[in-house]
Design a protein around this motif. Structure first.
Motif, PDB file in Angstrom:
ATOM      1  N   GLU A 155     -30.353 -16.462 -27.437  1.00  0.00           N
ATOM      2  CA  GLU A 155     -30.295 -15.110 -27.996  1.00  0.00           C
ATOM      3  C   GLU A 155     -28.877 -14.794 -28.431  1.00  0.00           C
ATOM      4  OE1 GLU A 155     -30.723 -10.907 -25.939  1.00  0.00           O
ATOM      5  OE2 GLU A 155     -32.700 -11.829 -26.193  1.00  0.00           O
ATOM      6  N   THR A 156     -28.720 -14.304 -29.655  1.00  0.00           N
ATOM      7  CA  THR A 156     -27.407 -13.921 -30.147  1.00  0.00           C
ATOM      8  C   THR A 156     -26.960 -12.628 -29.490  1.00  0.00           C
ATOM      9  OG1 THR A 156     -28.192 -12.537 -31.966  1.00  0.00           O
ATOM     10  CG2 THR A 156     -28.039 -14.907 -32.387  1.00  0.00           C
ATOM     11  N   LYS A 157     -25.695 -12.264 -29.677  1.00  0.00           N
ATOM     12  CA  LYS A 157     -25.173 -11.029 -29.095  1.00  0.00           C
ATOM     13  C   LYS A 157     -25.810  -9.795 -29.723  1.00  0.00           C
ATOM     14  CE  LYS A 157     -21.106 -11.030 -32.138  1.00  0.00           C
ATOM     15  NZ  LYS A 157     -19.627 -11.039 -32.185  1.00  0.00           N
ATOM     16  N   PHE A 158     -26.517 -10.005 -30.854  1.00  0.00           N
ATOM     17  CA  PHE A 158     -27.209  -8.894 -31.509  1.00  0.00           C
ATOM     18  C   PHE A 158     -28.669  -8.815 -31.071  1.00  0.00           C
ATOM     19  CE2 PHE A 158     -23.935 -10.443 -34.501  1.00  0.00           C
ATOM     20  CZ  PHE A 158     -23.119  -9.324 -34.503  1.00  0.00           C
ATOM     21  N   GLY A 159     -29.076  -9.713 -30.141  1.00  0.00           N
ATOM     22  CA  GLY A 159     -30.431  -9.679 -29.628  1.00  0.00           C
ATOM     23  C   GLY A 159     -31.431 -10.511 -30.402  1.00  0.00           C
ATOM     24  N   THR A 160     -30.968 -11.258 -31.408  1.00  0.00           N
ATOM     25  CA  THR A 160     -31.860 -12.096 -32.205  1.00  0.00           C
ATOM     26  C   THR A 160     -32.106 -13.423 -31.500  1.00  0.00           C
ATOM     27  OG1 THR A 160     -30.972 -11.132 -34.238  1.00  0.00           O
ATOM     28  CG2 THR A 160     -32.216 -13.189 -34.451  1.00  0.00           C
ATOM     29  N   GLY A 161     -33.366 -13.796 -31.356  1.00  0.00           N
ATOM     30  CA  GLY A 161     -33.693 -15.049 -30.695  1.00  0.00           C
ATOM     31  C   GLY A 161     -33.673 -16.222 -31.655  1.00  0.00           C
ATOM     32  N   PHE A 162     -33.344 -17.404 -31.150  1.00  0.00           N
ATOM     33  CA  PHE A 162     -33.393 -18.622 -31.961  1.00  0.00           C
ATOM     34  C   PHE A 162     -33.589 -19.826 -31.043  1.00  0.00           C
ATOM     35  CE2 PHE A 162     -29.012 -18.099 -30.737  1.00  0.00           C
ATOM     36  CZ  PHE A 162     -28.497 -19.383 -30.564  1.00  0.00           C
ATOM     37  N   THR A 163     -34.085 -20.922 -31.603  1.00  0.00           N
ATOM     38  CA  THR A 163     -34.357 -22.142 -30.861  1.00  0.00           C
ATOM     39  C   THR A 163     -33.394 -23.230 -31.303  1.00  0.00           C
ATOM     40  OG1 THR A 163     -36.696 -21.572 -30.712  1.00  0.00           O
ATOM     41  CG2 THR A 163     -36.111 -23.843 -30.247  1.00  0.00           C
ATOM     42  N   LYS A 173     -16.867 -29.897 -26.609  1.00  0.00           N
ATOM     43  CA  LYS A 173     -17.278 -28.515 -26.452  1.00  0.00           C
ATOM     44  C   LYS A 173     -18.768 -28.441 -26.790  1.00  0.00           C
ATOM     45  CE  LYS A 173     -13.068 -27.146 -25.611  1.00  0.00           C
ATOM     46  NZ  LYS A 173     -12.656 -26.773 -24.227  1.00  0.00           N
ATOM     47  N   VAL A 174     -19.502 -27.608 -26.061  1.00  0.00           N
ATOM     48  CA  VAL A 174     -20.936 -27.486 -26.290  1.00  0.00           C
ATOM     49  C   VAL A 174     -21.189 -26.637 -27.536  1.00  0.00           C
ATOM     50  CG1 VAL A 174     -23.102 -26.588 -25.364  1.00  0.00           C
ATOM     51  CG2 VAL A 174     -21.516 -27.782 -23.859  1.00  0.00           C
ATOM     52  N   VAL A 175     -21.967 -27.194 -28.470  1.00  0.00           N
ATOM     53  CA  VAL A 175     -22.304 -26.480 -29.700  1.00  0.00           C
ATOM     54  C   VAL A 175     -23.810 -26.604 -29.951  1.00  0.00           C
ATOM     55  CG1 VAL A 175     -20.037 -26.782 -30.760  1.00  0.00           C
ATOM     56  CG2 VAL A 175     -21.799 -28.520 -31.105  1.00  0.00           C
ATOM     57  N   PHE A 176     -24.324 -25.756 -30.820  1.00  0.00           N
ATOM     58  CA  PHE A 176     -25.753 -25.764 -31.135  1.00  0.00           C
ATOM     59  C   PHE A 176     -26.079 -26.846 -32.162  1.00  0.00           C
ATOM     60  CE2 PHE A 176     -24.900 -21.306 -29.919  1.00  0.00           C
ATOM     61  CZ  PHE A 176     -25.761 -21.237 -28.839  1.00  0.00           C
ATOM     62  N   ASN A 177     -27.285 -27.390 -32.058  1.00  0.00           N
ATOM     63  CA  ASN A 177     -27.782 -28.358 -33.035  1.00  0.00           C
ATOM     64  C   ASN A 177     -29.263 -28.080 -33.244  1.00  0.00           C
ATOM     65  OD1 ASN A 177     -29.230 -30.964 -33.775  1.00  0.00           O
ATOM     66  ND2 ASN A 177     -27.116 -31.531 -34.157  1.00  0.00           N
ATOM     67  N   ASN A 178     -29.631 -27.626 -34.439  1.00  0.00           N
ATOM     68  CA  ASN A 178     -31.014 -27.228 -34.693  1.00  0.00           C
ATOM     69  C   ASN A 178     -31.830 -28.295 -35.411  1.00  0.00           C
ATOM     70  OD1 ASN A 178     -29.838 -27.047 -37.218  1.00  0.00           O
ATOM     71  ND2 ASN A 178     -30.770 -25.097 -37.750  1.00  0.00           N
ATOM     72  N   LYS A 192     -35.395 -28.577 -39.382  1.00  0.00           N
ATOM     73  CA  LYS A 192     -34.460 -27.788 -38.594  1.00  0.00           C
ATOM     74  C   LYS A 192     -35.132 -26.505 -38.103  1.00  0.00           C
ATOM     75  CE  LYS A 192     -30.263 -29.386 -40.960  1.00  0.00           C
ATOM     76  NZ  LYS A 192     -29.007 -28.959 -41.628  1.00  0.00           N
ATOM     77  N   SER A 193     -34.676 -26.054 -36.952  1.00  0.00           N
ATOM     78  CA  SER A 193     -35.217 -24.831 -36.364  1.00  0.00           C
ATOM     79  C   SER A 193     -34.419 -23.628 -36.866  1.00  0.00           C
ATOM     80  CB  SER A 193     -35.143 -24.908 -34.836  1.00  0.00           C
ATOM     81  OG  SER A 193     -35.502 -23.670 -34.261  1.00  0.00           O
ATOM     82  N   TRP A 194     -35.144 -22.616 -37.371  1.00  0.00           N
ATOM     83  CA  TRP A 194     -34.528 -21.385 -37.821  1.00  0.00           C
ATOM     84  C   TRP A 194     -35.171 -20.219 -37.078  1.00  0.00           C
ATOM     85  CZ3 TRP A 194     -30.290 -22.473 -40.368  1.00  0.00           C
ATOM     86  CH2 TRP A 194     -30.215 -23.672 -41.092  1.00  0.00           C
TER      87      TRP A 194
END
Length: 261
Positions: A155-163, A173-178, A192-194
């Motif tokens: 969940e982003t700081k704006f409350g939007t969910g993502f996978t 460093k830990v980063v996202f990979n969709n 890719k996951s959006w």
């Protein structure tokens, strides 16, 4: 009490309202910007622990507090190379032969908020809280052994969910990979996951997260759809009468996604 700056070794630390700051300044090109904030891990530092940090590189044991309000015993340690201060507890490294520091191959310790290398000279540190998800020992093992975690909901700081999955970048460093898998239609693009769908990077294939009224579609279903041509049995809800039913998503001969009841 004079406290010599441990970084430049020329200036002295001056106490201010919120911090201890090095006073060394000769010019804009010859100055020291080292600072120790008084508020560290829930404890207010006075001169004594700051002196210990500067002279010994670490403090005596202190009662620190996590963001969740849990108290624990640990030392504050100064990393001169990065000019940062971190908490260090006298705990044993994780008893997992697959979990070794990727930088120096030492063991890794688990702390309330992170996983850190047991070597005090090493700066490897993985924070547990990642966009609302808490990393586990199994996730850390997946990162170190497989180079990638499973896919999770964030969940982003704006409350939007993502996978997304998590990977290490070049600096560990830990980063996202969709990126999920290869496209089953074009064979060249990457699925890719959006936020609302899983889509091919070549725009040849899209699986909506509520495809055909599916109510419990997840990334594992998309992986199965792409590899086997069909999902597991899913729950659906009809748009016409709002009735629930079960079925599978299938890629037909026309390369379209249809529902088989």
């Amino acid at each position: 009490m004079d406290i010599i700056c441990p970084i430049c070794e020329k200036g002295k630390l001056r106490e201010g309202e919120a911090s201890f700051t090095c006073d060394y300044f000769k010019s804009l090109d010859d100055k020291c910007n080292f600072i120790i904030w008084k508020k560290q891990y829930g404890v207010e530092l006075d001169e004594e622990p700051v002196l210990q940090l500067c002279q010994n590189g670490k403090t005596d044991k202190l009662t620190l507090t996590t963001k969740e309000g849990k108290e624990y015993q640990a030392r504050l340690v100064l990393n001169k190379e990065t000019k940062t201060i971190y908490a260090w507890s006298d705990v044993e490294p994780l008893e997992n032969e697959n979990i070794r520091c990727p930088k120096c191959e030492s063991g890794i310790k688990e702390f309330p908020q992170s996983f850190k290398c047991e070597n005090e000279e090493c700066d490897f540190n993985v924070f547990k809280n990642v966009a609302g998800y808490t990393l586990t020992e199994n996730d850390l093992e997946s990162l170190l052994v497989d180079g990638k975690t499973d896919f999770y909901d964030f969940e982003t700081k704006f409350g939007t969910g993502f996978t997304s999955a998590l990977i290490f970048d070049d600096e560990f460093k830990v980063v996202f990979n969709n990126e999920l898998c290869s496209c089953p239609i074009c064979g060249e693009g990457i699925i890719k996951s959006w936020e609302k769908c899983y889509a091919c990077s070549n725009k040849d294939f899209t699986v909506w997260k509520k495809q055909n009224g599916a109510t419990n579609l997840n990334f594992k279903d998309v992986l199965k759809l792409c590899s086997d041509g069909e999902t597991r049995t899913l729950n659906f809800k009809s748009k016409d009468n709002n009735k629930s039913y079960k079925g599978k998503l299938v890629i037909n001969d026309e390369k379209q996604i249809v529902t088989i009841v």
